[in-house]
Design an enzyme around this catalytic site. Structure first.
Site, PDB file in Angstrom:
ATOM      1  N   SER A 161      -9.586   2.081   3.377  1.00 18.71           N
ATOM      2  CA  SER A 161      -8.711   2.895   2.550  1.00 18.71           C
ATOM      3  C   SER A 161      -7.731   2.097   1.703  1.00 18.71           C
ATOM      4  O   SER A 161      -7.156   2.637   0.767  1.00 18.71           O
ATOM      5  CB  SER A 161      -7.914   3.841   3.451  1.00 18.71           C
ATOM      6  OG  SER A 161      -7.022   3.115   4.283  1.00 18.71           O
TER       7      SER A 161
ATOM      8  N   SER B 214      -9.763  -0.407   7.516  1.00 21.70           N
ATOM      9  CA  SER B 214      -9.176  -0.178   6.193  1.00 21.70           C
ATOM     10  C   SER B 214      -8.530  -1.390   5.528  1.00 21.70           C
ATOM     11  O   SER B 214      -8.145  -1.314   4.371  1.00 21.70           O
ATOM     12  CB  SER B 214      -8.141   0.955   6.264  1.00 21.70           C
ATOM     13  OG  SER B 214      -8.797   2.196   6.242  1.00 21.70           O
TER      14      SER B 214
ATOM     15  N   LYS C 168       0.875  -1.176   0.000  1.00 19.04           N
ATOM     16  CA  LYS C 168       0.000   0.000   0.000  1.00 19.04           C
ATOM     17  C   LYS C 168       0.915   1.229   0.000  1.00 19.04           C
ATOM     18  O   LYS C 168       1.958   1.231   0.673  1.00 19.04           O
ATOM     19  CB  LYS C 168      -0.858  -0.017   1.274  1.00 19.04           C
ATOM     20  CG  LYS C 168      -1.862   1.137   1.387  1.00 19.04           C
ATOM     21  CD  LYS C 168      -2.650   1.040   2.693  1.00 19.04           C
ATOM     22  CE  LYS C 168      -3.732   2.113   2.809  1.00 19.04           C
ATOM     23  NZ  LYS C 168      -4.481   2.013   4.076  1.00 19.04           N
TER      24      LYS C 168
END
Lengths: 497, 497
Positions: free
Chosen positions: A164, A188, A78
């Site tokens: 997210s 997330s 990420k």
């Protein structure tokens, strides 16, 4: 099933038996990224040449009999994990990837050091493909808050993948990486795993180092994996977990062999179902899938008990005081002085206002304002202190209930993937996506989301929550469910496109 | 203080002063990272060379606590009779924007400091007594970067200082005169040096002082308007600035003019203070517990261990020198002002030297030699001659086996070489001659050689006596026991008269 859609466990055996090479696996992922990456908007940075070079080195090691479980496995980080992109002299490192945290304020930012996650996965032999898109500074539940555009869900490209860590969940669902890291502050990892039809786990707070994770809310953030099976999740977690002296909140407890905990059996376990997690407004299809999943575990020999976590209702309010408060301070360093975007104004105050005004997106600004307000003189006791008291209450409730049961079963998200743009005008509606996940962060406990079928053709996730540092139990229950339920081979339409 | 006493008719005011000291702690590395606090020996301190991603506040970095810094604050707390906290002590974030603050917040302590509630007995020689000053707290924080306003319209930042451990020590408003403020500063400096907590050098910036002053009519129990004075570069500036403010306040109060609560800076050249910031501009620092650092819980055992390490403090030592060893207040003061010198003196006495004689040597010739090399940074603990050697030399003088003059020469040589003084006396033949027969023969020879001078002496020119003594000493290379020479010469001269 194509190579790119298989699990780490499967391709790992193929690698070790010399049936496939790491180069072939890497090429398979790169081909998927080439085919769908731009459309899905999953990656913010990648370096195919560096990945292929690393794959060749891994193939050489495999030929030498190196048996590290992640050796030669392509993965993605990420874009909230810093990747080393500068050498000691401050010059660009060849193959070094930028780190943006999904924000304009870090456009093109090159980190002088690597995150603990990158170091550990490198050491485990993983092949880094690139950095995945995410909500700006991990603030969001749909990945629509990225300064670099929304990510599309491989199951239905008109819908969001969740957030997210939406770039990571979508990449793993779309066969672009065998696993990816995410960060979970209020859901997330688990929520996008649920919406994207993959496995996603948030370990216990302190289980995995936060060093090199661009901070959102320090007391809640935790790193964890996205994979296509629970067994894969156990493998990746084993590589990520462990004490890091650079993170004072990382806890020095031994890392067990998580894969060894996957007995396939839940016979004799007591599993609690907190009634407050079946909230009003939950989609009937989601509730049906989760209830069915619970039945599967009952049929597999688990004792299912009804439990109550009465403070669940206060989770959202508590979270939206604590997380923005910490974020308001964590994001103060982005001031246009040392790195990142700077408006370049000669006047200090003007430069602060313009750099941050132009650099941050609307949701980030909203949370900075919320947090600043909650910490201000005259409001601190009513908001921040009160929220900390409720936090203790929520934690105590979990501890009490988990004394009596081995793990908890709940929905991960009250809804399946929703259309892009459907909730962007209503922050509160968006925040409700995390109602079932954020209490787990508040209490610092481990939680996993495992696919439990489809509702209207879209994936639903079952959440398993466990005691602190008892990831083994969470993985065991999720794995037993996965084996019994028959959804292990569930893949997005892109796998047979 | 009795302001305007000369006029008599005016109001009598009481001066109220409180002091805040910031002292850089003597640690090898910074507060929250491994960067050195000082450049390597003999190396220039180039700006921004002692920095790393952590003290530069790069994204993803985390602080870890410097254990030694915590110890030094606890040690200071113990030296100041403070309560040392063993409950959960939290660091807190103090939030504000400024280019010298890399993270946009300073990690400090707020609600619960490491140590609090102490006191310090401060001798104030100019007021002929001592005062007891309450210590509110001593806590730990990190220093900011150094800003230089380099040219027109821009400033430069040096992050070498960013993150150096800093201790803040705050007094109660217990000081009643500028002289007391100065005496407090000096006494505190001595203690910090004694316990090795800080170099406490105001000129070098390792000790920084702020004074809070207000005046109130004598007998009033409410405080007047308080002014904070910064930019004090020496204890003398502190005293002068406080005197200036006391006079300014008294004058304003007499005229019935309102005083404003504000921060003022001392202008050493002009001898006055100027407004820096008014209270209306005061920041809301939005303190909240630092989530990146778990609470510190110093154990009772750790505190006890530090208490045992605490050296004898200046006041106790001075007291011991005067009452137990019978030293003059002056000698006791000179010795205790320098912890290394006092330790050396104690060792000389320990080795058997008489306390008063040892004090004469240590504050006299020994200190003279030390001062000659003060520029090289030589302290008593770096002198080559062992304290036992000096004790030997003193014993030799006392027993008459070496003359005082030769003993000083021997000290001058062994001070730097570390040789045994007795061995040098032996090897160089500097031992004192106490053989009456030999001295008698030398006196005889001088009387025979200088017959005219002897005649003049006998006719009343008695000042020639010194000349004759000098001739005898010359013939014995200074080694003759002066008392025996004296006796013999007088006897012979009187004999022949």
């Amino acid at each position: 099933m194509e190579l790119a859609d298989r699990t780490i466990s499967e391709v790992g055996s193929l690698l070790r038996s010399r049936t496939v090479t790491s180069r072939e696996l890497t090429e398979a992922c790169l081909a998927r990224i080439e085919r769908d990456g731009t459309r899905l908007n999953t990656f913010l940075a990648s370096d195919a040449a560096a990945a292929l070079a690393a794959a060749e080195a891994a193939d050489a090691a495999l030929a030498d009999g190196d048996e590290r479980p992640l050796l030669g496995i392509p993965y993605a980080l990420k874009d909230i994990f810093v990747t080393r992109a500068l050498d000691d002299a401050g010059d660009d490192l060849p193959g070094g990837l930028p780190t943006t945290a999904g924000s304009r304020i870090l456009a093109g930012y090159r980190s002088p050091y690597a995150s603990d996650a990158q170091e550990r996965l490198d050491a485990a032999g993983g092949i880094l493909l690139g950095k995945t898109n995410c909500d700006e500074f991990a603030m969001g539940s749909s990945n629509e808050n990225s300064a670099y555009g929304a990510v599309r869900n491989p199951w239905d490209e008109a819908t969001v993948p969740g957030g997210s860590s939406g770039g990571s969940s979508a990449a793993v669902a779309a066969g672009q990486a065998f696993f990816a890291t995410g960060t979970d502050t209020g859901g997330s990892i688990r929520q996008p795993a649920s919406l994207s039809g993959v496995v996603g786990m948030k370990p216990t707070y302190g289980r995995v180092s936060r060093y090199g994770m661009v901070a959102f809310a320090s007391s809640l953030d935790q790193c964890g994996p996205f994979t296509r099976s629970v067994r894969d999740c156990a493998l990746v977690l084993g590589a990520l977990a462990g004490h890091d002296p650079r993170d004072a909140t990382s806890v020095d407890v031994p890392v067990p062999d998580y894969a060894a905990a996957l007995t396939g059996s839940v016979r004799g376990l007591r599993l609690g179902v907190p009634r407050e997690y079946f909230v009003a407004g939950m989609e009937p299809g989601v509730e049906a899938a989760v209830r069915t999943a619970i039945d599967v575990l009952r049929d597999a020999g688990a004792e299912i008990v009804d439990v109550s976590l009465p403070s669940t209702d206060h989770g959202l309010a508590t979270y939206y005081i604590i997380a923005p408060a910490e974020a308001s301070a964590n994001l103060a360093r982005f001031d246009g002085v040392r790195y990142g975007y700077s408006a370049g104004d000669d006047d200090l105050l003007t430069n602060y206002l313009r750099s941050r005004g132009d650099g941050f997106g609307a949701e980030v600004k909203r949370r900075i304002m919320l947090g600043t307000y909650a910490l201000s003189a005259g409001y601190y006791d009513a908001y921040y202190v009160k929220a900390q008291q409720v936090r203790t209450l929520i934690k105590d409730e979990f501890d009490r209930v988990l004394k009596d049961v081995d793990a908890l079963l709940a929905p991960t998200s009250p809804s399946v993937a929703f259309p892009i743009g459907a909730k962007t005008d209503d922050p509160l509606l968006m925040y409700l996506n995390d109602a079932c996940t954020l209490p787990v962060n508040i209490a610092g406990l481990p939680g996993i989301s495992v696919p439990c079928g489809l509702s209207h053709g879209k994936p639903v996730g079952l959440q398993v929550i466990g005691r602190a540092f008892d990831e083994s139990m969470v993985l065991r229950v999720a794995d037993a469910y996965e084996r019994a339920a028959g959804f292990a081979d569930l893949r997005s339409p892109l796998s047979h496109a | 203080m009795a302001a305007m006493t000369a006029t008599g008719a005016r109001t009598q005011y009481e001066t109220i002063i409180g002091i805040e000291v910031h002292a850089q702690l003597r640690t090898a590395s910074k507060m929250f990272c491994a960067c050195p606090t000082a450049p390597p020996p003999d190396a220039a301190d180039e700006p921004n060379t002692r920095v790393c991603p952590i003290c530069m506040g790069m994204p993803g970095t985390l602080p870890t606590i410097n254990r030694r810094a915590v110890e030094l604050v606890m040690l200071t707390g113990l030296a100041l009779d403070c309560r040392v906290e063993t409950a959960a002590v939290r660091f807190e974030r103090k939030n504000y924007f400024y280019p010298d603050l890399p993270k946009g917040y300073q990690i400090s302590q707020y609600a619960l400091p490491l140590t609090s509630n102490g006191s310090l007995e401060v001798p104030v020689p100019t007021e002929g007594g001592s005062v007891r000053i309450g210590i509110t707290r001593a806590h730990l924080e990190e220093d900011t970067a150094r800003l230089s306003h380099a040219g027109r319209g821009f400033s430069v930042v040096d992050f070498n200082r960013a993150g150096i451990p800093l201790m803040e020590i705050v007094t109660e408003p217990d000081l009643r005169s500028p002289a007391q403020a100065r005496a407090y500063g000096e006494t505190l400096r001595d203690i910090l040096r004694y316990i090795g907590a800080s170099n406490a050098d105001m000129e070098a910036g390792s000790m920084r002082i702020e004074g809070n002053v207000s005046l109130r009519p004598m007998g009033d129990d409410r405080f007047g308007t308080k002014v904070e004075v910064k930019n004090l570069n020496s204890f003398r500036s502190l005293e002068r600035a406080m005197e200036y403010e006391v006079a300014r306040h008294a004058e304003a109060l007499e005229r019935g003019e309102p005083l404003r609560q504000e921060t003022r800076g001392w202008d050493e050249g002009a001898g006055r203070t100027i407004v820096q910031r008014s209270k209306e501009e005061a920041n809301d620092y939005r303190y909240f517990p630092e989530p990146d650092l778990p609470p510190l819980r110093p154990s009772q055992a750790w505190v006890a261990d530090l208490r045992a390490q605490l050296p004898e403090l200046p006041a106790a030592r001075r007291e011991r020198y005067e009452t137990e060893l019978g030293l003059s207040a002056y000698d006791a003061g000179v010795l205790t002002a320098d912890v290394a010198l006092a330790a050396y003196y104690d060792a000389v006495v320990e080795a058997g030297a008489a306390p008063k004689t040892a004090a004469n040597w240590v504050t006299g010739e020994f200190s003279r030699l030390l001062n000659q090399r003060a520029a090289d940074g030589l302290r008593a603990d770096g002198v080559a001659l062992a304290p036992g050697g000096l004790a030997e030399l003193i014993a030799a003088v006392e027993s008459g086996s070496v003359s005082g003059t030769n003993a000083k020469a021997v000290l001058g040589r062994t001070f730097a070489s570390g040789e045994s003084p007795l061995a040098v006396i032996e090897a160089e033949g500097l031992g004192q001659v106490s053989d009456a027969g030999l001295i008698g023969r030398e006196v005889e020879a001088v009387l025979a050689e200088f017959t005219s001078q002897v005649a003049e002496y006998r006719s009343g020119k008695t000042q020639l006596y010194g000349f004759l003594v000098g001739q005898v000493m010359k013939r014995t290379a200074g080694r003759a026991d002066a008392r025996l020479v004296n006796d013999e010469l007088r006897r012979r001269l009187d004999e022949g008269a």
